[in-house]
Write a protein that holds these residues in place. Structure first.
Motif, PDB file in Angstrom:
ATOM      1  N   LEU A  55       0.824  -1.217   0.000  1.00 33.22           N
ATOM      2  CA  LEU A  55       0.000   0.000   0.000  1.00 33.22           C
ATOM      3  C   LEU A  55       0.855   1.262   0.000  1.00 33.22           C
ATOM      4  N   GLU A  56       2.077   1.182   0.546  1.00 37.87           N
ATOM      5  CA  GLU A  56       2.973   2.340   0.515  1.00 37.87           C
ATOM      6  C   GLU A  56       3.426   2.657  -0.905  1.00 37.87           C
ATOM      7  N   LEU A  57       3.324   1.708  -1.802  1.00 42.64           N
ATOM      8  CA  LEU A  57       3.587   1.939  -3.222  1.00 42.64           C
ATOM      9  C   LEU A  57       2.299   2.322  -3.941  1.00 42.64           C
ATOM     10  N   ILE A  58       1.252   1.554  -3.727  1.00 46.62           N
ATOM     11  CA  ILE A  58       0.015   1.707  -4.495  1.00 46.62           C
ATOM     12  C   ILE A  58      -0.674   3.043  -4.217  1.00 46.62           C
ATOM     13  N   VAL A  59      -0.833   3.405  -2.959  1.00 46.85           N
ATOM     14  CA  VAL A  59      -1.607   4.611  -2.621  1.00 46.85           C
ATOM     15  C   VAL A  59      -0.977   5.886  -3.189  1.00 46.85           C
ATOM     16  N   PRO A  60       0.315   6.148  -2.981  1.00 45.47           N
ATOM     17  CA  PRO A  60       0.871   7.382  -3.549  1.00 45.47           C
ATOM     18  C   PRO A  60       0.836   7.425  -5.070  1.00 45.47           C
ATOM     19  N   VAL A  61       1.059   6.281  -5.709  1.00 46.75           N
ATOM     20  CA  VAL A  61       1.030   6.253  -7.172  1.00 46.75           C
ATOM     21  C   VAL A  61      -0.391   6.522  -7.671  1.00 46.75           C
ATOM     22  N   ALA A  62      -1.394   5.938  -7.023  1.00 50.06           N
ATOM     23  CA  ALA A  62      -2.788   6.194  -7.394  1.00 50.06           C
ATOM     24  C   ALA A  62      -3.153   7.659  -7.145  1.00 50.06           C
ATOM     25  N   LEU A  63      -2.686   8.217  -6.039  1.00 50.64           N
ATOM     26  CA  LEU A  63      -2.956   9.636  -5.740  1.00 50.64           C
ATOM     27  C   LEU A  63      -2.267  10.551  -6.748  1.00 50.64           C
ATOM     28  N   LEU A  64      -1.099  10.160  -7.207  1.00 48.44           N
ATOM     29  CA  LEU A  64      -0.424  10.925  -8.253  1.00 48.44           C
ATOM     30  C   LEU A  64      -1.286  10.945  -9.514  1.00 48.44           C
ATOM     31  N   GLY A  65      -1.865   9.804  -9.868  1.00 48.99           N
ATOM     32  CA  GLY A  65      -2.765   9.756 -11.019  1.00 48.99           C
ATOM     33  C   GLY A  65      -3.958  10.681 -10.839  1.00 48.99           C
ATOM     34  N   LEU A  66      -4.557  10.666  -9.648  1.00 50.89           N
ATOM     35  CA  LEU A  66      -5.676  11.573  -9.366  1.00 50.89           C
ATOM     36  C   LEU A  66      -5.261  13.032  -9.530  1.00 50.89           C
ATOM     37  N   ALA A  67      -4.102  13.380  -8.973  1.00 52.18           N
ATOM     38  CA  ALA A  67      -3.626  14.765  -9.058  1.00 52.18           C
ATOM     39  C   ALA A  67      -3.383  15.184 -10.508  1.00 52.18           C
ATOM     40  N   LEU A  68      -2.758  14.312 -11.289  1.00 45.90           N
ATOM     41  CA  LEU A  68      -2.512  14.629 -12.700  1.00 45.90           C
ATOM     42  C   LEU A  68      -3.824  14.783 -13.465  1.00 45.90           C
ATOM     43  N   GLY A  69      -4.795  13.910 -13.182  1.00 43.42           N
ATOM     44  CA  GLY A  69      -6.090  13.993 -13.849  1.00 43.42           C
ATOM     45  C   GLY A  69      -6.859  15.249 -13.477  1.00 43.42           C
ATOM     46  N   ILE A  70      -6.854  15.590 -12.187  1.00 41.87           N
ATOM     47  CA  ILE A  70      -7.528  16.824 -11.755  1.00 41.87           C
ATOM     48  C   ILE A  70      -6.858  18.028 -12.404  1.00 41.87           C
ATOM     49  N   GLY A  71      -5.532  18.040 -12.393  1.00 42.08           N
ATOM     50  CA  GLY A  71      -4.811  19.143 -13.026  1.00 42.08           C
ATOM     51  C   GLY A  71      -5.121  19.268 -14.504  1.00 42.08           C
ATOM     52  N   ALA A  72      -5.132  18.149 -15.206  1.00 46.92           N
ATOM     53  CA  ALA A  72      -5.435  18.177 -16.638  1.00 46.92           C
ATOM     54  C   ALA A  72      -6.864  18.656 -16.885  1.00 46.92           C
ATOM     55  N   GLY A  73      -7.792  18.260 -16.020  1.00 48.22           N
ATOM     56  CA  GLY A  73      -9.173  18.701 -16.172  1.00 48.22           C
ATOM     57  C   GLY A  73      -9.351  20.182 -15.884  1.00 48.22           C
ATOM     58  N   GLY A 144      -7.127   6.614 -11.804  1.00 48.25           N
ATOM     59  CA  GLY A 144      -7.249   7.902 -11.132  1.00 48.25           C
ATOM     60  C   GLY A 144      -7.126   9.057 -12.093  1.00 48.25           C
ATOM     61  N   GLU A 145      -6.148   8.985 -12.977  1.00 46.47           N
ATOM     62  CA  GLU A 145      -5.931  10.075 -13.932  1.00 46.47           C
ATOM     63  C   GLU A 145      -7.115  10.227 -14.876  1.00 46.47           C
ATOM     64  N   VAL A 146      -7.562   9.124 -15.430  1.00 46.17           N
ATOM     65  CA  VAL A 146      -8.655   9.167 -16.403  1.00 46.17           C
ATOM     66  C   VAL A 146      -9.973   9.567 -15.741  1.00 46.17           C
ATOM     67  N   ILE A 147     -10.290   8.955 -14.624  1.00 42.88           N
ATOM     68  CA  ILE A 147     -11.578   9.234 -13.982  1.00 42.88           C
ATOM     69  C   ILE A 147     -11.611  10.652 -13.431  1.00 42.88           C
ATOM     70  N   ALA A 148     -10.505  11.126 -12.852  1.00 47.12           N
ATOM     71  CA  ALA A 148     -10.473  12.493 -12.328  1.00 47.12           C
ATOM     72  C   ALA A 148     -10.628  13.513 -13.448  1.00 47.12           C
ATOM     73  N   ARG A 149      -9.899  13.332 -14.547  1.00 51.57           N
ATOM     74  CA  ARG A 149     -10.021  14.286 -15.659  1.00 51.57           C
ATOM     75  C   ARG A 149     -11.427  14.232 -16.243  1.00 51.57           C
ATOM     76  N   THR A 150     -11.948  13.027 -16.414  1.00 51.38           N
ATOM     77  CA  THR A 150     -13.297  12.878 -16.964  1.00 51.38           C
ATOM     78  C   THR A 150     -14.321  13.566 -16.070  1.00 51.38           C
ATOM     79  N   ALA A 151     -14.203  13.384 -14.761  1.00 55.42           N
ATOM     80  CA  ALA A 151     -15.153  13.996 -13.827  1.00 55.42           C
ATOM     81  C   ALA A 151     -15.068  15.519 -13.871  1.00 55.42           C
ATOM     82  N   VAL A 152     -13.844  16.061 -13.866  1.00 56.65           N
ATOM     83  CA  VAL A 152     -13.681  17.518 -13.875  1.00 56.65           C
ATOM     84  C   VAL A 152     -14.194  18.108 -15.183  1.00 56.65           C
ATOM     85  N   VAL A 153     -13.790  17.540 -16.304  1.00 58.65           N
ATOM     86  CA  VAL A 153     -14.227  18.061 -17.603  1.00 58.65           C
ATOM     87  C   VAL A 153     -15.735  17.858 -17.776  1.00 58.65           C
ATOM     88  N   GLY A 154     -16.246  16.715 -17.362  1.00 54.65           N
ATOM     89  CA  GLY A 154     -17.690  16.467 -17.454  1.00 54.65           C
ATOM     90  C   GLY A 154     -18.495  17.458 -16.628  1.00 54.65           C
TER      91      GLY A 154
END
Length: 172
Positions: A55-73, A144-154
């Motif tokens: 989880l110390e690997l998975i959680v930060p990497v998933a959160l990075l994806g969320l951050a990149l997706g939100i930023g892109a959106g 995280g990246e795809v869903i966050a960007r999709t949610a923000v843009v949507g």
């Protein structure tokens, strides 16, 4: 890496790069990236390991994806045209964030399958990581990246759709 893996990564990059010029925001343009990562998840994600330091690997990497997706959106431009169409245009900054996320995943996949597997294996043993934690981290980052960007843009597209259109000015 299979040809399908390459095509999915290239398609994800292409979808946003195409939006630099501006494209009509439709349900299809919103859901196509979601469908691509859902397919990848169905193919490769068998488990999300939670033992050791997984989880110390998975959680930060998933959160990075969320951050990149939100930023892109957030950095994408969404507006309504005079004829009522909603247009999304990725700014250069939004496209860079998106390509950084997809590019990092692609680079890791290439490294892992072309000579880096042994060093990743050693790192995993030294840090008490299940080998499947890497797959889960990479895929959850993509989700995280795809869903966050999709949610923000949507969401921004719905807001733009609710705004009144400016009246057309007739040219004489």
């Amino acid at each position: 890496m299979s040809l399908t893996d390459w095509l999915i990564d290239i398609a994800l990059i292409g979808l946003v790069v195409l939006q630099v010029r501006g494209r009509r925001l439709t349900l299809r343009t919103l859901l196509l990236p979601v469908a691509l990562v859902a397919w990848a998840g169905a193919q490769y994600l068998r488990t999300i390991p939670t033992g050791g330091n997984d989880l110390e690997l998975i959680v930060p990497v998933a959160l990075l994806g969320l951050a990149l997706g939100i930023g892109a959106g957030v950095l994408s431009r969404v507006h309504r045209t005079t004829d009522g169409a909603v247009i999304v245009r990725a700014t250069i900054a939004a496209a860079v964030l998106w390509v950084v996320g997809v590019g990092c995943r692609l680079a890791f996949q290439v490294y892992a399958t072309h000579g880096g597997g042994a060093s990743i294996g050693r790192f995993s043993v030294e840090h008490h990581l299940d080998p499947s934690a890497w797959t889960a981290a990479i895929l959850l980052m993509a989700f995280g990246e795809v869903i966050a960007r999709t949610a923000v843009v949507g969401w921004r597209g719905l807001s733009a759709r609710r705004q009144p259109t400016a009246p057309r000015i007739a040219s004489a």
